[in-house]
Design a protein around this motif. Sequence first.
Motif, mmCIF file in Angstrom:
data_model
loop_
_atom_site.group_PDB
_atom_site.id
_atom_site.type_symbol
_atom_site.label_atom_id
_atom_site.label_comp_id
_atom_site.label_asym_id
_atom_site.label_seq_id
_atom_site.Cartn_x
_atom_site.Cartn_y
_atom_site.Cartn_z
ATOM 1 N N ARG A 1 -1.955 -0.864 9.565
ATOM 2 C CA ARG A 1 -1.059 -1.736 8.782
ATOM 3 C C ARG A 1 0.395 -1.333 9.032
ATOM 4 O O ARG A 1 1.257 -2.171 9.259
ATOM 5 N N SER B 1 -9.070 -3.484 13.355
ATOM 6 C CA SER B 1 -9.318 -3.823 11.950
ATOM 7 C C SER B 1 -10.314 -2.880 11.279
ATOM 8 O O SER B 1 -10.377 -2.826 10.051
ATOM 9 N N PHE C 1 -3.283 -7.066 4.301
ATOM 10 C CA PHE C 1 -4.025 -7.771 5.344
ATOM 11 C C PHE C 1 -3.261 -9.042 5.693
ATOM 12 O O PHE C 1 -2.372 -9.458 4.956
ATOM 13 N N LEU D 1 -7.429 -7.326 8.933
ATOM 14 C CA LEU D 1 -6.810 -6.013 8.694
ATOM 15 C C LEU D 1 -6.170 -5.449 9.949
ATOM 16 O O LEU D 1 -5.447 -4.457 9.886
#
Length: 167
Positions: free
Chosen positions: A71, A64, A122, A56
């Motif tokens: 993202r 993450s 992801f 992630l």
Amino acid sequence: MVSLFKQTGLRWLWLAAVVFCFDIGIKLVVMNNMGYGWVNRIEVLPFFNLLYVHNLGAAFSFLSDQQGWQRWLFSGIAFAVSAMLMVWMRKLPAKESWNNVAYALVIGGALGNVFDRLVHGFVVDYLDFFWGNYHWPAFNLADSAICIGAVMIVLDGFRSKKEQPQD
């Protein structure tokens, strides 16, 4: 427009497309044919496994554990770096293969991981190397292309350049 691609470093964007396609293709094979997680790894060599895990964050799972904003941050950075490298490629002659290959590898890898982030939320990682008790974080072809391209860019800084005539 055609001469722009023939005469400039943009001619090397085919390599970025190849890296991108291979990366996405391998990730789809992994996602469709392997069970998720470390317990489903395939032991290939005494120091190498294939597996299917999600990342992630960025390199080494950096950030993450955040709420999802990373993202978009990492996708934005990848688009900005790719655009900057394409501008640099446009300024380079096509025959300057070292830098153009380096830039194309970074672009192809960056866009491969961006695809994962935007489509899946992801990045798919599947390469798992270790030595004794040291375990390298899982990674993928896109990560490898980015690293190889980045090392090439750094090494270029140490290469001797031919003197350019002064105007």
